[in-house]
Scaffold this active site. Sequence first.
Site, PDB file in Angstrom:
ATOM      1  N   HIS A   1       0.819  -1.209   0.000  1.00  0.00           N
ATOM      2  CA  HIS A   1       0.000   0.000   0.000  1.00  0.00           C
ATOM      3  C   HIS A   1       0.847   1.250   0.000  1.00  0.00           C
ATOM      4  CE1 HIS A   1       0.814  -0.026   4.427  1.00  0.00           C
ATOM      5  NE2 HIS A   1       0.820  -1.319   4.211  1.00  0.00           N
TER       6      HIS A   1
ATOM      7  N   GLU B   1       8.304  -7.486   4.391  1.00  0.00           N
ATOM      8  CA  GLU B   1       7.859  -6.149   3.998  1.00  0.00           C
ATOM      9  C   GLU B   1       8.914  -5.083   4.270  1.00  0.00           C
ATOM     10  OE1 GLU B   1       4.665  -4.599   6.453  1.00  0.00           O
ATOM     11  OE2 GLU B   1       4.025  -3.214   4.886  1.00  0.00           O
TER      12      GLU B   1
END
Length: 297
Positions: A159, A281
Site C-alpha cells: 500500500h 515487507e
Amino acid sequence: MRLDSEAIKKYRKAGRIARKALEKAKEACEEGEKYLDVAEEADNFIWDKGAKPAFPTNISVNSVGAHYTPSEDDESRFEKGDIVKIDVGCHLDGYIADNAATVEIGTNRHGSLIKASEEALGIAIRSIRPGIRTKEIGKNIERAIQDRGFNPISNLTGHEVERYVLHTGTSIPNVPKGWTKIKKGMVLAIEPFATDGEGRVEEGDPGDIYKLQKQRDLDGEDLEFYKWIEDNFDHLPFAARWCKEYGDGYKELLKRQKRFGTVMNYPVLSEKKDGLISQREHTVIVTSNGCKATTRL
Ligand code: CO
C-alpha cells in the site's frame, strides 16, 4: 507528489526505528514466549525512541495472515514449528515506516516458504521506478513466489502511505493487477505474502486492532473517551490493550463505541485452505530512477 528534505529525513528516521523494533521482536520470538510480550517489546521500543506505533504490532502465526494483535489477557505462546509473521510500523510526526518478517520457532522446515516472500520483496524493490505499472511489480512478486513452488496471496496487497495515513492511494498487488503507474515521491509499503495454500485469505473473528470512525453525537464519558483515542492514536489503527492507560473501564467503553459505530475492529485474516503463510515487507521512497528502502540497512 513532492517530498521535501525534512519529510525524507523523518521517513528515514522512522524507518530505522521500525527496523530495530522488528529486530527486537524477532529476537524475542522463542518457544514458550507469549505473543503479548513480543508485541509489547516492539511497541515499547518504538515509544522509548520517541516515535509512535503506526499500528499495533501484528503477530500472525501459521495460517493467520494479518490483523492479529494480542489482547491484554492473551495467553497464547509460541510453539515449536510455528511460522510467525511480525509486522511492525511506527511514525514520527505522521511519517510512517512499516516492515515485516517471518521467523520459524525452533525448527528449520519452512526455509523455502520464508525465502519465497523475501526474494519476491527483493525483486519487487529492484523493479520499482517511476513509470512502472503495479501489474508489472505484481508479476515479479508472483513469479518469484511461484518459482519456489508456492502461491502469492492475491487478496493482500502492499500500500501507499501518506502523512498520518497508513493505507491510501495505490495498492501494490502480489499478482499481476492494476495499470497505475508509480511516481517519484510515492512512499510504498511492499509486502509479498507466500503460502502453500490456495493463495487467498478470508475474514475470521473480529480482532483487537481498532480504528476510529466518524464522531456521531457522542456525549459525556463516551465523547471523552473518543477524544482521548483521537489525541493518543492520531486516527491510526490502535490496540484495545493500549487503552488500558485510560482506566479499567476501557473494555466496556470500547464496546459502546463499537455499538455506536464510532470505532471498528478489523477481522483477523487467515488462509482459506489453512495454508502456512510467510511475509516480508519494507517501506520504500520512489526516487527519480528507482527507490530507496527506509526500513533496510
Ligand atoms: Co506492515
